[in-house]
Motif scaffolding. Sequence first.
Motif: not given
Ligand SMILES: [Fe+2]
Length: 392
Positions: A174, A180, A185, A310
Motif C-alpha cells: 500500500n 489508492h 481516502h 487503509d
Molecule cells: Fe492509504
Amino acid sequence: MLTHEENILLTQVGRGTPCGELLRRYWHPVAAAAELTDEKPIRRVKILDEELVVYRDKKGSYGLVGEHCPHRLASLAYGRVDEEGIRCPYHGWKFDGTGKCLEQPAEPADSTFKDRIKHVAYPVEYLGGLIYAYLGPAPAPLLPRWDVLVWEHGRRWIVKESVIDCNWLQPMENSVDPSHLFWLHGDTAHLAPRVKKYAEKHEFTRFEYGIKKRRTTLPLSTAGKSEVDEHPLLFPSVLRHVAPFNQGKSVRHNLQIRVPIDDHHTQVFRANFVPSETERSPADAAVPFRFTPLKTAPREYKMDMVSAQDSMAWETQGHLTDRATEHLGVGDEGVIELRKLLKEQIERVQQGLEPIGIIRDPVKNQLIDLGVINERIGLYGNQSEHRECAAS
Ligand SMILES: [Fe+2]
Ligand code: FES
C-alpha cells in the motif's frame, strides 16, 4: 501476480524462512516506552513469530527475552523485575537482559546449573519514544536515526493502532500504491477532494534506504500548476509520510512502522512529529503515547479515519492475500517494484551479503533527513525552506 510459492517466499516471517531471515537484519519496535510503567513494567509481545516479553528493570534498563522460562516454560509476562533483570513467577529463576541465568533458588548454593542455561534474549534500544529490538545475527547494525525520531524542533508523540489481521506485506504494498489515495481516502477532505481536478504521474526510484515514491499532480486546466509529493518507503517495513496538521496551519511528519507479528498479523506504530517554534523534544525526553483503535468489532472499521480505511483494504484482501489470483495493471508499478526489491534482498541474505539500508557508520547515522516533499502543503525540496513553512 505471483505463484503460490513466490507468495510464500515474500511473506513468511518466522525464523529460518527466507523472508524471516531478511526481516531479522533490521531493527523493529516492540513497544512504546510509555507502555512500560512502574505498575506494569513487563509486556508480552510477539514479533517475527517469536513469543517474547519486553521489560524495564528497576534501574531503568530495557530487556527483551523469550516469554517462556527455560525451566518449565511458565510465562515471564507474569514475572517480576528488580535492579538486575526479570524473575520467573513460578520457581524464581532470574535472568538478565543478555539471557544469562542469575539465580535458581531451588538449586544447591554451589550448583553450576545456572551457568549452563542461556535464555533467548535480544538487544534493545530506545529511540524517539519507541523500544526497538534486533533479532538477527551479530553484530547488530546501527538503529537508524530517522529524522522523525531524532528532530528536536517541535513535538513528538507515538501512536499504536489496533493489530491488523493480515500479513505485513499488504500494508507495505500500500505504501507504493499512490493511486489508492483518491479512491480510498477521497471522502476524507483534507487528503484528496472528491472532485478530481488533476491527472497524476507516478514514479518510483530506488535509493539507499528503499524506494522513493513521487506523485506529480498535473492540473487539467492551464490555470493550475503541477505539484510534487515525494516520500519514501524505508525498506523493509516503514513508510515515511507527511500530512497537514491543525487545519493546515502546520504539518505532521510521521513514520508508519509495520511490525510483523506473525504471518497473519501486523502491529502498526506511528511516530509523529510536528515542527514548532515554541516546543522542543530533547532526545532524552519522555514521549507521549496513545492507543488508537481502528475498529469497533472485527471487520467493523471506523471508516471516517484514514488509517482505518487503509486497514479495511489490507484486511479484506485476506490474512495472506492470494497473489496468484490478482490482476496487476500499469497502476501497480510500485507494487511490482517492491516485490522485485524484496526478492532481491532475500537472495542477498541467502548469499551471505548485507541487504539494502543497513547502517554501520555512526557519522552517517547522526540524523537521517529523508527530505520529504509535499508541495500541496508547503513542503518543498529545500529542507530549510520547508522548516520555515512548517513553523509558520
Ligand atoms: Fe492509504
Ligand atoms: S518455570 Fe520458571 S522458574 Fe520454573
